[in-house]
Design a protein around this motif. Structure first.
Motif, PDB file in Angstrom:
ATOM      1  N   LYS A   1       0.852  -1.187   0.000  1.00  0.00           N
ATOM      2  CA  LYS A   1       0.000   0.000   0.000  1.00  0.00           C
ATOM      3  C   LYS A   1       0.884   1.233   0.000  1.00  0.00           C
ATOM      4  O   LYS A   1       1.535   1.531   0.989  1.00  0.00           O
ATOM      5  CB  LYS A   1      -0.848  -0.014   1.276  1.00  0.00           C
ATOM      6  CG  LYS A   1      -2.326   0.046   0.995  1.00  0.00           C
ATOM      7  CD  LYS A   1      -3.036   0.404   2.269  1.00  0.00           C
ATOM      8  CE  LYS A   1      -4.508   0.141   2.167  1.00  0.00           C
ATOM      9  NZ  LYS A   1      -5.057  -0.243   3.446  1.00  0.00           N
ATOM     10  N   GLY A   2       0.967   1.887  -1.108  1.00  0.00           N
ATOM     11  CA  GLY A   2       1.664   3.164  -1.111  1.00  0.00           C
ATOM     12  C   GLY A   2       3.179   3.116  -1.256  1.00  0.00           C
ATOM     13  O   GLY A   2       3.814   4.144  -1.412  1.00  0.00           O
ATOM     14  N   TYR A   3       3.801   1.969  -1.175  1.00  0.00           N
ATOM     15  CA  TYR A   3       5.250   1.947  -1.391  1.00  0.00           C
ATOM     16  C   TYR A   3       5.678   0.641  -2.043  1.00  0.00           C
ATOM     17  O   TYR A   3       4.908  -0.321  -2.104  1.00  0.00           O
ATOM     18  CB  TYR A   3       6.012   2.181  -0.083  1.00  0.00           C
ATOM     19  CG  TYR A   3       5.820   1.132   0.973  1.00  0.00           C
ATOM     20  CD1 TYR A   3       6.629   0.001   1.002  1.00  0.00           C
ATOM     21  CD2 TYR A   3       4.839   1.277   1.954  1.00  0.00           C
ATOM     22  CE1 TYR A   3       6.453  -0.966   1.964  1.00  0.00           C
ATOM     23  CE2 TYR A   3       4.658   0.312   2.920  1.00  0.00           C
ATOM     24  CZ  TYR A   3       5.463  -0.813   2.926  1.00  0.00           C
ATOM     25  OH  TYR A   3       5.287  -1.771   3.878  1.00  0.00           O
ATOM     26  N   ASN A   4       6.916   0.617  -2.526  1.00  0.00           N
ATOM     27  CA  ASN A   4       7.456  -0.586  -3.155  1.00  0.00           C
ATOM     28  C   ASN A   4       8.478  -1.215  -2.228  1.00  0.00           C
ATOM     29  O   ASN A   4       9.139  -0.525  -1.461  1.00  0.00           O
ATOM     30  CB  ASN A   4       8.191  -0.231  -4.453  1.00  0.00           C
ATOM     31  CG  ASN A   4       7.306   0.502  -5.431  1.00  0.00           C
ATOM     32  OD1 ASN A   4       6.248   0.019  -5.816  1.00  0.00           O
ATOM     33  ND2 ASN A   4       7.735   1.689  -5.838  1.00  0.00           N
TER      34      ASN A   4
ATOM     35  N   ALA B   1      10.956   1.498  -0.935  1.00  0.00           N
ATOM     36  CA  ALA B   1      11.080   2.648  -1.833  1.00  0.00           C
ATOM     37  C   ALA B   1       9.716   3.284  -2.075  1.00  0.00           C
ATOM     38  O   ALA B   1       8.837   2.671  -2.658  1.00  0.00           O
ATOM     39  CB  ALA B   1      11.674   2.197  -3.161  1.00  0.00           C
ATOM     40  N   ASP B   2       9.586   4.522  -1.623  1.00  0.00           N
ATOM     41  CA  ASP B   2       8.388   5.281  -2.002  1.00  0.00           C
ATOM     42  C   ASP B   2       8.540   5.688  -3.466  1.00  0.00           C
ATOM     43  O   ASP B   2       7.585   5.797  -4.209  1.00  0.00           O
ATOM     44  CB  ASP B   2       8.262   6.543  -1.143  1.00  0.00           C
ATOM     45  CG  ASP B   2       8.212   6.194   0.334  1.00  0.00           C
ATOM     46  OD1 ASP B   2       7.350   5.392   0.710  1.00  0.00           O
ATOM     47  OD2 ASP B   2       9.078   6.694   1.094  1.00  0.00           O
ATOM     48  N   ILE B   3       9.799   5.937  -3.818  1.00  0.00           N
ATOM     49  CA  ILE B   3      10.120   6.337  -5.191  1.00  0.00           C
ATOM     50  C   ILE B   3      11.266   5.451  -5.662  1.00  0.00           C
ATOM     51  O   ILE B   3      12.260   5.279  -4.942  1.00  0.00           O
ATOM     52  CB  ILE B   3      10.538   7.817  -5.217  1.00  0.00           C
ATOM     53  CG1 ILE B   3       9.338   8.704  -4.869  1.00  0.00           C
ATOM     54  CG2 ILE B   3      11.126   8.207  -6.575  1.00  0.00           C
ATOM     55  CD1 ILE B   3       9.678  10.164  -4.709  1.00  0.00           C
ATOM     56  N   LEU B   4      11.102   4.903  -6.857  1.00  0.00           N
ATOM     57  CA  LEU B   4      12.119   4.005  -7.389  1.00  0.00           C
ATOM     58  C   LEU B   4      12.630   4.608  -8.695  1.00  0.00           C
ATOM     59  O   LEU B   4      11.833   4.969  -9.569  1.00  0.00           O
ATOM     60  CB  LEU B   4      11.453   2.650  -7.644  1.00  0.00           C
ATOM     61  CG  LEU B   4      12.311   1.456  -7.965  1.00  0.00           C
ATOM     62  CD1 LEU B   4      13.335   1.205  -6.860  1.00  0.00           C
ATOM     63  CD2 LEU B   4      11.409   0.224  -8.108  1.00  0.00           C
ATOM     64  N   ILE B   5      13.937   4.739  -8.810  1.00  0.00           N
ATOM     65  CA  ILE B   5      14.498   5.324 -10.030  1.00  0.00           C
ATOM     66  C   ILE B   5      15.416   4.305 -10.697  1.00  0.00           C
ATOM     67  O   ILE B   5      16.237   3.672 -10.030  1.00  0.00           O
ATOM     68  CB  ILE B   5      15.251   6.630  -9.702  1.00  0.00           C
ATOM     69  CG1 ILE B   5      14.230   7.675  -9.216  1.00  0.00           C
ATOM     70  CG2 ILE B   5      16.009   7.155 -10.920  1.00  0.00           C
ATOM     71  CD1 ILE B   5      14.834   8.984  -8.796  1.00  0.00           C
TER      72      ILE B   5
END
Ligand SMILES: Cc1cc2nc3c(=O)[nH]c(=O)nc-3n(C[C@H](O)[C@H](O)[C@H](O)COP(=O)(O)OP(=O)(O)OC[C@H]3O[C@@H](n4cnc5c(N)ncnc54)[C@H](O)[C@@H]3O)c2cc1C
Ligand code: FES
Lengths: 418, 102
Positions: free
Chosen positions: A225-228, A240-244
Motif C-alpha cells: 500500500k503506497g510503497y514498493n 522505496a516510495d520512489i524508485l528510479i
C-alpha cells in the motif's frame, strides 16, 4: 540570396536533441539554404540533457531555463521544429519518412539523431509498481519532482550505480530525501573507471549519507500500500516510495534497422557520419562509428560526440569531405565534486593515480597501455583534465615517475619523458 | 541592465542587453557565432571562451582557477580570457566589449 544547389531541397532530421539541433544550425552555417525539418516525439523545445540528473532535477527551474537554443533562433535560421511528432518509418527507396499519424514527408537528405532510451530491466513486478521513474526526458523529471512533493517519507531507491544513478542520488539527497543506491556489480562505475575511482565515489556518497550497496541483484519488486519493496537475490529488502532506474540505455535504432541500414552496436556510419545509404546520415548516441585515434569502432553516450558528429554531417552534406576524428570527453557533477574525463580507457594495462598536495578530493587517474596515455579521469582537477587532453592529442610520452611525484610542479613540460 | 558588445571572429559586432544569467546564455540566446555553451554552463567544455577588452577587465575580474585551467585547452587563451558561463550578468558589466575566441 542567389539560388544555390541546395535550394528547394529538404533535409529531414529525426530527433531534436543535442545531435539533431546542433546539426540543423551547423547545416545552415555550412550554406544549406533548403528546408530543414526537425522531428521529435518530445513536445518540449529541445533542452540540455546532462542537467536532468544534476542541478535541474531538484532546482525547480522550468525547462525554459534549460533550452539548447531559444525558440526565436529556430525561426531566425528557418529551422522548422515538428515537436510532439513521432516518426514511424523510413522509406529510403521513396526518400520519405512516415509519421505516426500516417502523414508522409519527403526528404533529399535524412539525418538520424534518434539517440537512446533507458533500459527497463525485466524485473518481476516492475510494471505494476508505483512511482517508478527513468531519467532521460524533461517529463521524467517533472514526474519525479511531483512524486517527491507528494511523498511524505521520501524513501528513494535508485537501481544502478552508473553516472546517472549516482548524480541523481547526489541531487536528491540535497532535498533531504533518504536515498539508497543498489548496484549489481561489485563496484559502481565498473564499466567506465578504475577501481580507485569507484571507491572514491562510494566513499563520497557514504560521507553524504547515501549508502551505495554493491553486488545487489534485484530479483523482484513488490508493491505494498503506497510503497514498493525491492527484493535482492541475497535476501535483502529495501523500501522505496520512489524508485528510479539508472540501468543503462538502448539505442533507438529500430527505424534504421527496418529501413535496411547497417546496424552493429548502433547505426553504423563512415567517417563522414554517413550510413550505407548515400542520402542518410546518423549522428550522436545512436551511432556506431570509427575513432581514428583509438583505431576502432565505438559507440558513445556524450554531448561531445553528439555535437562534433553533427558538425561533420553538416559539412559532408554541404559537399565538404570532413573526417570525424576526436578525442571523447565527458563530465559528471556530484555534490561539490567535478569529475572530468578525456579519452577512452578501455584496454589499459596501468592506471596511475596522481594526488595533489594539500588539496582534498583533488586527484587524477592516468590510464596507460604500455607507454601510451589512453585516458585521464580528473577529480576537481581541471589541470589534469587539460594536460591529459594535450598529451593524448600530441602523443608525447610521459615520465610516469614524475607524474606520480606530487612534489613536482604540475605542468606539461615537467612531465615529459626525457 | 547591462549592454554588452560581442565581436565575433568574422568581425561582426553585436550589441545585446541582459539583466540576468551568464554571458554565455546571453550570447546563445542572441545567436552570437562562436559561443556554443555545449556543457550548459558548468565550466566543462570551454566552448564559451571570450577575450575581455583590456580596459574592461576591472569590471569582469580575472578568470578563477578552474576557469584558467580550462582555458589552457585553447592555445589562444591570454590574460584577458574568460569563460562566458562563469561571468554573471549584472549592472557592473554594462558597456563591456568581448571578443569571441576563434
Ligand atoms: C540524465 C543524463 C545525464 C547526462 N549527463 C551527461 C554529461 O554530464 N555529459 C555528457 O557529455 N553527456 C551526458 N549525458 C549524455 C547526453 O545527454 C547524450 O549523449 C546526448 O543527449 C545525446 O544526444 P543525441 O541527440 O544523440 O540523442 P538524445 O539526446 O537521446 O536525443 C534523441 C532524440 O530523438 C527523439 N526520437 C527518437 N526516436 C524518435 C522517433 N521515432 N520519432 C521522433 N523522435 C524520436 C527522442 O525523443 C530524443 O529527443 C547525459 C544523459 C542523461 C540522460
Ligand atoms: S558553457 Fe561549457 S564551459 Fe562555459
Amino acid at each position: 540570396m542567389a539560388e544555390s544547389r541546395f535550394s528547394n531541397r529538404i533535409c529531414v532530421v529525426l530527433g531534436a536533441s543535442h545531435a539533431g539541433v546542433n546539426f540543423a544550425f551547423s547545416l545552415r552555417r555550412e550554406g544549406w539554404d533548403g528546408e530543414i525539418l526537425l522531428f521529435d516525439s518530445d513536445p518540449e523545445l529541445p533542452y540540455h540533457r546532462p542537467p536532468l540528473s544534476k542541478t535541474y532535477l531538484t532546482n525547480g527551474d522550468t525547462i525554459e531555463k534549460n533550452l539548447l537554443k531559444p525558440e526565436e533562433s529556430y525561426k531566425k535560421e528557418g529551422i522548422t521544429l515538428r515537436l510532439g511528432t513521432t516518426v514511424s518509418t523510413i522509406n529510403k527507396e521513396a526518400h520519405t519518412i512516415i509519421l505516426e499519424d500516417g502523414d508522409v514527408q519527403p526528404y533529399d537528405k535524412l539525418v538520424i539523431a534518434t539517440g537512446a532510451r533507458p533500459i527497463i530491466p525485466p524485473i518481476p513486478g516492475i510494471d505494476t509498481s508505483k512511482n517508478v521513474f527513468l531519467i532521460r526526458s524533461a517529463k521524467d523529471i517533472a514526474d519525479i519532482r511531483s512524486a517527491l512533493k507528494h511523498s511524505k517519507s521520501k524513501r528513494i531507491v535508485i537501481i544502478g550505480g552508473g553516472y546517472i544513478g549516482l548524480e541523481a542520488a547526489a541531487s536528491l539527497k540535497k532535498t533531504g530525501a533518504d536515498v539508497t543506491v543498489l548496484e549489481r556489480e561489485e563496484r559502481v562505475l565498473a564499466r567506465v573507471t578504475a577501481p580507485e575511482m569507484s571507491n572514491f565515489f562510494k566513499e563520497l556518497h557514504t560521507e553524504n549519507e547515501v549508502p551505495i550497496l554493491t553486488a545487489k541483484d534485484v530479483k523482484a519488486i513488490e508493491t505494498q500500500k503506497g510503497y514498493n519493496e525491492v527484493l535482492c537475490t541475497d535476501g535483502s529488502r529495501y523500501i522505496a516510495d520512489i524508485l528510479i532506474l539508472g540501468c543503462g540505455i538502448r539505442v533507438n535504432q529500430e527505424l534504421a534497422k527496418e529501413a535496411g541500414l547497417d546496424i552493429e552496436n548502433g547505426i553504423r556510419v563512415n567517417s563522414m557520419a554517413r550510413t550505407n545509404d548515400k542520402d542518410i546520415y546518423a549522428i550522436g548516441d545512436c551511432t556506431f562509428h570509427y575513432n581514428p585515434h583509438y583505431d576502432r569502432f565505438i559507440r558513445l553516450e556524450c554531448v561531445q560526440n553528439a555535437v562534433d558528429q553533427a558538425k561533420v554531417a553538416a559539412a559532408a552534406i554541404c559537399g565538404k569531405e570532413p573526417i570525424y576524428d576526436t578525442i571523447p570527453w565527458f563530465w559528471s557533477d556530484q555534490y561539490d565534486v567535478k569529475l572530468q574525463m578525456v579519452g577512452l580507457s578501455e584496454g589499459y594495462d596501468r592506471a596511475l593515480v596522481r594526488k595533489e598536495v594539500n588539496r582534498d578530493n583533488c586527484f587524477s587517474i592516468w590510464y596507460f597501455k604500455g607507454d601510451t596515455l589512453l585516458a585521464v579521469d580528473a577529480v576537481n582537477n581541471a589541470k589534469a583534465y587539460v594536460y591529459g587532453t594535450k598529451f593524448i592529442k600530441s602523443g608525447e610520452k610521459i615520465d610516469t615517475s614524475k607524474l606520480l611525484d606530487s612534489s613536482i610542479e604540475f605542468k606539461p613540460s615537467n612531465l615529459l619523458a626525457e | 541592465m547591462a549592454k554588452i558588445t560581442f565581436i565575433t571572429s568574422d568581425n561582426e559586432t553585436h550589441i545585446v542587453e541582459g539583466d540576468s544569467g551568464s554571458v554565455m546564455e546571453l550570447a546563445v540566446n542572441n545567436g552570437i557565432q562562436g559561443i556554443d555553451g555545449d556543457c550548459g554552463g558548468v565550466c566543462s567544455c570551454a566552448t564559451c571562451h571570450v577575450h575581455v577588452s583590456p580596459e574592461d577587465i576591472s569590471k569582469t575580474g580575472e578568470a578563477s582557477e578552474i576557469e584558467k585551467d580550462m582555458l589552457e585547452l585553447d592555445d589562444n587563451a591570454d590574460a584577458y580570457s574568460r569563460l562566458g558561463c562563469q561571468l554573471a550578468i549584472s549592472d557592473a558589466l554594462d558597456g563591456i566589449v568581448l571578443r569571441v575566441a576563434k
